[in-house]
Write a protein that holds these residues in place. Sequence first.
Motif, PDB file in Angstrom:
ATOM      1  N   VAL A 115       0.836  -1.197   0.000  1.00  0.00           N
ATOM      2  CA  VAL A 115       0.000   0.000   0.000  1.00  0.00           C
ATOM      3  C   VAL A 115       0.871   1.247   0.000  1.00  0.00           C
ATOM      4  O   VAL A 115       0.661   2.203  -0.765  1.00  0.00           O
ATOM      5  N   GLY A 116       1.918   1.214   0.860  1.00  0.00           N
ATOM      6  CA  GLY A 116       2.819   2.359   0.934  1.00  0.00           C
ATOM      7  C   GLY A 116       3.489   2.616  -0.393  1.00  0.00           C
ATOM      8  O   GLY A 116       3.647   3.774  -0.804  1.00  0.00           O
TER       9      GLY A 116
ATOM     10  N   VAL B 254       1.112   4.347  -2.669  1.00  0.00           N
ATOM     11  CA  VAL B 254       0.912   5.750  -2.289  1.00  0.00           C
ATOM     12  C   VAL B 254       2.112   6.587  -2.703  1.00  0.00           C
ATOM     13  O   VAL B 254       1.986   7.684  -3.248  1.00  0.00           O
ATOM     14  N   LEU B 255       3.314   6.051  -2.445  1.00  0.00           N
ATOM     15  CA  LEU B 255       4.521   6.821  -2.770  1.00  0.00           C
ATOM     16  C   LEU B 255       4.674   7.010  -4.272  1.00  0.00           C
ATOM     17  O   LEU B 255       5.091   8.064  -4.736  1.00  0.00           O
TER      18      LEU B 255
ATOM     19  N   LYS C 174       2.370   7.110  -6.487  1.00  0.00           N
ATOM     20  CA  LYS C 174       1.328   7.919  -7.121  1.00  0.00           C
ATOM     21  C   LYS C 174       1.798   9.354  -7.289  1.00  0.00           C
ATOM     22  O   LYS C 174       2.637   9.841  -6.547  1.00  0.00           O
TER      23      LYS C 174
ATOM     24  N   SER D 201       9.799   8.396  -6.301  1.00  0.00           N
ATOM     25  CA  SER D 201       9.494   9.720  -5.761  1.00  0.00           C
ATOM     26  C   SER D 201      10.763  10.542  -5.566  1.00  0.00           C
ATOM     27  O   SER D 201      10.749  11.764  -5.668  1.00  0.00           O
TER      28      SER D 201
END
Lengths: 686, 185, 103
Positions: free
Chosen positions: B159-160, B163-164, B166, C85
């Motif tokens: 999940v993390g 999220v990261l 995205k 990221s």
Amino acid sequence: MTSAIGLIPILPVAAAAVAGFLAIIRKAEKAAPLFTLAATLAAGVLALMNMPGAGIAPHVAAPWVNLIPTDAALAAPPGPTHGMPPGLSVVVGVTLDPLSWIMVLVVCSVSALVQIYSIGYMAAEKGYARYYCYLALFTASMLGLVTADNLFQLYVGWELVGVCSYLLIGFWWFKPSAANAAKKAFVVTRFGDVGFMLGVLLLVSVAQSFKFTDVFAAYQAVADGSLAVHGLFSAQTFLWLAPLLLLCGAIGKSAQFPLHVWLPDAMEGPTPVSALIHAATMVAAGVYMVARLILLFTLQAGGGAGAALDVVMILGAVTALIAATIALVQVDIKKVMAYSTISQLGYMMVGLGVGGATGQVAGMFHLVTHACFKALLFLTAGSVIHALHHAKDPNDMRSMGGLMRRMPHTAITCGIGVLALAGFPLLSGFWSKDAILAVALQRAGLFGHAAGAGPHAHVALACGVAGLIAAFLTAVYSARMWLMTFWGKPRSDEAAHAHESPAVMTLPLWALAIPSVAAGFLLAHGERFATFVLGGEPGPSHENMALSIVASAIALAGLGLGALLYARCPAVDPVTRLPRPVYALFSNLWYVDAFWSAGVARGSLAFGRAVAWFDRSVIDASMHGIAWLVEQAALGMRRSVSGQTQTYAAVLVAGTVAVVLLMTLYEQVVGSPGPAAAAAGWMVRR
Amino acid sequence: MSSLAILGAFLSLAVLTLFPAVMVISTRNILHAGFWLLPTLIGVAGLYAMLDAHFFVVAQVLIYIGAILVLILFALMLTRDVMNPRAPQHNGLLTAAVPICASLAALSAVLLARHPWPAGRPPEAAGAHDQTVALGRALIGTYALPFEAASVLLLAALVGAIVLAKAPQTEPPSAERTDCSGGEK
Amino acid sequence: MTVGLSHYLILSAALFGLGALAAITRRNAVAVLMGVELMLNAANLNFLAFWRYLTPQGMEAQVFVIIGFTVAAAEAALGLAVVLSLYRDFGTLNVDEASGLKG
């Protein structure tokens, strides 16, 4: 009417409140003296109507502070009280025993005359109602002081008159010299008051009561050994320490050597204030206090000679002599009188130093007569200053002269005061001074003999002789002062065009001149006074014709010498022709002021600066240093926080290696697991 | 199998493991470094085999090589054009880190080797079948809780990661909308 | 001479040191991840060696290795996301250029 005597200190307080109200609203200020005068006179009349008789002292009292504990506490078994009496109560009130009664009359009459006189003297001043408010407040405080029958009320009155003195010396607060003089008076007397307060606390902690009679009884019991002294002191120490601590207060308040330095400066206040406070009444409070508590000093002496009385006497004699020599060379008319006052207060102390009823009567007698003629002298000085108030320095006797013609009333009344001060035969000062010299010299075995408790004979002899010398000097400077002021030709335009003061000012002068002349006769050469003070018992007679002749001769010789030197109004003041070191010593006030300002004041300042330096450069600096260190450390540490995670990881690994390496080496060297390993093992076991 | 053969197998597997590991560190080409990881993982799998840990040999090949290494290679290939191969591939810590890590390894090795472990041949291990059965029973029996915790960890990590990865939504919505719409048209 | 527990332990210590070296010195974020994978492998190898030589009947070591595998997988997945990221925020994959924690 007895219960009405409670109003004696209350009436002036009420009048002070009214005058203060007028001063605040700045309306009808001229009406202020009506209230204060009426209150003062009413207080005096109340006292007159309640004259104490034989063994009867009118007395009203109300408990003020009652520290008596609850029933439960009383039921508890007695334990150590740590000097705090379990049932200590403070009673305030008015007690008119002979001593108080005399003081009340003196205070009321001088205060009333000064207030009348001030109507003229202060007419042009701003703060008229404020002035009368302070005067009435002072009168009330002084009355509360002298009518006290306990140490607490005495102390409260003591401090209140000090405050009033401060307010009145600094009446012209906008003059820096006046403001400084007020501060000086307050601070210097505080030196003595600390001792006084300690003395009061010491006595009360032993006596468990504030009342004079209880204190005397407790002191007697300690002297007998029937009462133990708990706390810091042994009974012996208590017996000499308590009177001497009380004496400290008198030294400050009554301007005795070496704390006399505030009184000449106090002349910055209005002259009528100087007459009332700094000549007649407040400065006499110290003398009154010692007279009131003379029993302690006498008991300290036991049946023979005692150190406490020696101290009182020596102090008085030194003060009398030093102040007289300084008065000789002053050119400011009020300063002459100020030092004269100090000198006469010293005289009173010499009288008190004889101890017992004898000394008490002698000292108080001189207090009363001195109040009359010194108030008179100050008021005449005020009259002269009032006439010369356009001059650059209206107090300077060198610019006076020849005022005899211009101001006859002032000149004649001043002459009477001067003669009384000098001890001219048959005037009031003669009798009272004579009484003091008689008791002192008789204690020394001259002109009769006095046994019982008292100072050592050689001390009494030295002090009596010093008193004779001071009497001579007093006569000389008195003559000098009067002749320089009123005799000869005017030495300035202002003096040439001076006018006599209005009747409202000259009438009080005459009113004071009468007792200055007649007080000795009225009180029957002091014998009736003694009888009255001692509550009906006739006091021992100290009259001695031989001594009277000697004293008269000395006074007349002094007056004659003064007249010889000053009657021709020499251009150069003859006292300046004294041998140079002697003149320097006198005109520099025996270097006492210099000692205080250089030694004590500068010393305190230097100490304060040293402490401030220590505070700044050690205490503050260490704080700043710690802050600086933390800041530097933080700046240094900041560089280690580089944001480079890999560096962190490298350091982490290196640290782990180092710790494990150290643990291993420790184990290798010591042979057993090290403390870190032990701790790790302990945690694992948990 | 003779002990000498075992020693030979161990040494060759050690070389197979350590030498590519050195290359992973030292090679300039980051993609080559990723590929050098492959023999190391295979060597470790061989060591597992020597330790009779049959299940983990398979798991090592499937998970490490089949999943993780492939994932890493994906990442490398996706970002390959970003990297300048001529720029230094090591930071300034190299001179400090080599002695640090060498001392770490040496210290660990010395301390572990010095310890008096039970000498001699290890007791016989269970067979591959029995071993796997026992492991499976343990995972759903005694050690169900740690196992579930691990699976929750994996879930949280996934999940993390989503999220990261995205696109961030931190910019002011209005400005971003106009920008995005303008960019898309 | 037989292959003992110490051999495996020394080997895994060397592998761990190499992994740490890679994690500390490589600038590329993915290479750092690779170093971490090496360290995890060394740990797993230790677990299994201890199991084999000390407690072959127990299951604890094997369960730990399972968890180790899980952690490695999670780390790889998260690592890839972090790399993405990182690239988005700093425009680089060099770890030493991304120093947002700098004091």
